[in-house]
Every structure is written in C-alpha cells, then in structure tokens.
Design an enzyme around this catalytic site. Sequence first.
Site, short mmCIF file in Angstrom:
data_model
loop_
_atom_site.label_atom_id
_atom_site.label_comp_id
_atom_site.label_asym_id
_atom_site.label_seq_id
_atom_site.Cartn_x
_atom_site.Cartn_y
_atom_site.Cartn_z
N LYS A 99 1.11 -1.63 -0.08
CA LYS A 99 0.38 -0.02 0.03
C LYS A 99 0.62 1.05 0.08
O LYS A 99 1.55 0.82 0.63
CB LYS A 99 -1.07 0.05 1.16
CG LYS A 99 -1.65 1.57 1.72
CD LYS A 99 -2.19 2.14 2.54
CE LYS A 99 -1.86 3.64 2.90
NZ LYS A 99 -2.90 3.92 3.72
N ASP A 146 -3.75 3.89 -1.51
CA ASP A 146 -4.77 4.26 -0.56
C ASP A 146 -5.27 6.10 -0.81
O ASP A 146 -4.48 6.09 0.12
CB ASP A 146 -4.54 3.37 0.99
CG ASP A 146 -5.98 3.68 1.78
OD1 ASP A 146 -6.29 4.12 0.97
OD2 ASP A 146 -5.64 3.21 2.91
N LYS A 185 -7.77 7.71 -0.89
CA LYS A 185 -9.29 7.60 0.03
C LYS A 185 -9.84 8.75 -0.48
O LYS A 185 -9.88 10.29 0.18
CB LYS A 185 -9.14 8.20 1.07
CG LYS A 185 -8.29 7.00 2.24
CD LYS A 185 -8.70 6.78 3.42
CE LYS A 185 -8.09 5.78 4.55
NZ LYS A 185 -6.57 5.48 4.25
N ASP A 204 -14.44 14.48 -2.54
CA ASP A 204 -14.90 15.70 -3.25
C ASP A 204 -15.88 15.36 -4.46
O ASP A 204 -16.59 14.55 -4.14
CB ASP A 204 -12.99 16.18 -4.20
CG ASP A 204 -13.43 17.74 -4.15
OD1 ASP A 204 -14.12 18.07 -4.57
OD2 ASP A 204 -12.04 18.34 -4.16
N THR A 209 -10.75 2.73 10.56
CA THR A 209 -10.66 2.48 11.56
C THR A 209 -10.35 2.33 12.61
O THR A 209 -10.03 2.11 14.36
CB THR A 209 -10.06 0.99 11.18
OG1 THR A 209 -8.64 0.80 11.16
CG2 THR A 209 -10.26 -0.21 10.57
N ARG A 231 2.38 -0.67 10.60
CA ARG A 231 3.02 -0.41 11.46
C ARG A 231 3.73 -1.39 12.45
O ARG A 231 5.32 -1.58 12.96
CB ARG A 231 2.63 0.15 13.11
CG ARG A 231 3.15 1.97 12.56
CD ARG A 231 2.36 3.38 13.01
NE ARG A 231 0.56 3.17 12.77
CZ ARG A 231 -0.20 3.80 13.61
NH1 ARG A 231 0.28 4.40 13.94
NH2 ARG A 231 -1.30 3.26 13.20
O1 LIG Z 1 -10.07 2.77 8.15
C1 LIG Z 1 -8.71 2.57 7.42
C2 LIG Z 1 -8.71 2.95 6.73
C3 LIG Z 1 -7.24 3.00 6.13
N1 LIG Z 1 -6.69 2.73 7.05
C4 LIG Z 1 -5.09 2.43 6.19
O2 LIG Z 1 -4.44 1.23 6.52
C5 LIG Z 1 -2.89 1.74 6.94
C6 LIG Z 1 -2.70 1.10 8.56
O3 LIG Z 1 -1.79 0.93 9.32
P1 LIG Z 1 -1.52 0.47 10.25
O4 LIG Z 1 0.05 0.52 10.93
O5 LIG Z 1 -1.28 -0.88 10.41
O6 LIG Z 1 -2.15 1.12 11.40
C7 LIG Z 1 -2.64 2.95 7.29
O7 LIG Z 1 -2.20 3.25 6.05
C8 LIG Z 1 -3.32 3.28 7.21
O8 LIG Z 1 -3.65 4.90 6.01
C9 LIG Z 1 -6.47 2.38 7.81
O9 LIG Z 1 -6.00 2.03 8.79
N2 LIG Z 1 -7.71 2.28 8.04
#
Ligand SMILES: O=c1ccn([C@@H]2O[C@H](COP(=O)(O)O)[C@@H](O)[C@H]2O)c(=O)[nH]1
Length: 236
Positions: free
Chosen positions: A34, A60, A62, A65, A123, A214
């Site tokens: 991603k 990603d 998102k 607009d 999330t 992460r």
């Molecule tokens: O609802 C959402 C949409 C996108 N993300 C993306 O996923 C990764 C999660 O990264 P972690 O470091 O595992 O938390 C991140 O790039 C977000 O932009 C999301 O977390 N939740």
Amino acid sequence: MSRRTRLIVALDTASRTQAQHWADSLKNDVDAIKLGLEFTYACGLDAVKTVSKGHRLFLDLKLHDIPHTVASGLAALAPLKPTLTTIHASGGTEMISRSREALEAAFPEQTQRPKLLAVTVLTSMNAEGLLETGVNATPQEQVLRLGKLAVQAGADGLICSAHEIAPLRDALGDDPILVVPGIRPAGSAADDQKRIMTPVQAAKAGADWIVVGRPITKATNPVQAARAIMEDLASV
Ligand SMILES: O=c1ccn([C@@H]2O[C@H](COP(=O)(O)O)[C@@H](O)[C@H]2O)c(=O)[nH]1
C-alpha cells in the site's frame, strides 16, 4: 465460501529510499504493497510508479470531493495501474458511480481495471468519534449503511474493520471485496487504531485482504514480521 486472506503491507513513510528498501526486501513475503497519502504527497506519483514495480499496488488516496473532481482524479491516476484504489463512501451515490464509470472508461480491458474500494468508517473511529462528527450510530450501523450504499452505487468492495465483516457478508453476500486495516498481531500496540483484530481473527471472519503497516514496518525485522503474519494466514 472458503477464501485465502492476502496480506497488504502499508509502506507509510515520507522517504523514497525507505519505501524502496521495504518494497525490495518484502518482495517475496507480502501479496501487495500500500502506498498512501504520506508517501504520495512527499515523494510524488513517479515514485509511486517506481516503488510499486513488481508488486500489486493498493493506492490508498481515499478521494473525497464532488463527483466530477473525484472521477477526474481517478482517471488521472490510471497510469499507475493500481490493483486496488480508494474513495470515501460518504461522498455519496453519484460520487461513487461516477468514479466507477471513470475507471471503466480508463481501462477498456475490464480485467485490468483497478478495483474501486469505498472507505466506510475509518478503523481509527469508535462510536464516540462518530458522534463528534454528527453521526449518532454505532460503527457497525454506519459501516452497514455506507457499505450498502457504496456497493449499490458501483464500488467493487469496501474498507472496513474486521468487526464488521460478518454483518457485511450477511447483508451483501460474498461478492464485495473486503479490505481490512486495523490489524494487530497479539501483543502489538494499537497505536491510533480503535477497531482492531489479529490477522487470524480477521482471516477467520472472512477478510479478502488485511492491511498491516506499523506492526511490520516498525518491527526490528520487518521481513520476519511479515513472514509470521503470512504463516498465520496460511494456518487458517
Ligand atoms: O479505515 C482505514 C483505512 C485505511 N487505513 C490505512 O491502513 C494502514 C494501517 O496502518 P497501521 O500502521 O497498521 O495502523 C494505514 O496506511 C492507514 O492509512 C486504516 O488504517 N484504516
């Protein structure tokens, strides 16, 4: 229906060198990478193209607009040939349907068309966070509402947390692609994520893809961390 849950690693960094290093070293150990807002704004679209070479790309950004702007933005991103790309479901029916049309027009060969995913409720949000923005519903209620709207409008799939997979499958069946961030291996810090599950729990719930950032990129050994998750997924 049995499905194999695939792993996307989120390469969230402003450094092109760092992203390239992760992309190279994780080449055989993840199903897709991603690249999102941080990397794209810091390093540009050429860097997205270079770093994603040889990987499936989850782009990603998102988009959110007015319909014309989002549809035109998606068309402009077409040369990057992402496998998956995102808009916000809360942009509404017209924004989503115009986005789908723009991708169909940009990819006359439909098998090459990026899958259009609609973000339902981030999330990082819980009921309290939703209320703050004027949404008086639980995350699950709001995910279902936006998920139904997005799929009816032409989204191929949804971004949701693992907690909403079962109700979404009940409501929408097996077809929509469910891409699930907020994944934390047991013992990992939640960071800013609120609706989390482990890779195995998300796979058992029926995620098509999980997104892990992460817990892999900040690990002492990212390759080992990614392999451990792939092994967990293979065991389901
Ligand atoms: O609802 C959402 C949409 C996108 N993300 C993306 O996923 C990764 C999660 O990264 P972690 O470091 O595992 O938390 C991140 O790039 C977000 O932009 C999301 O977390 N939740």
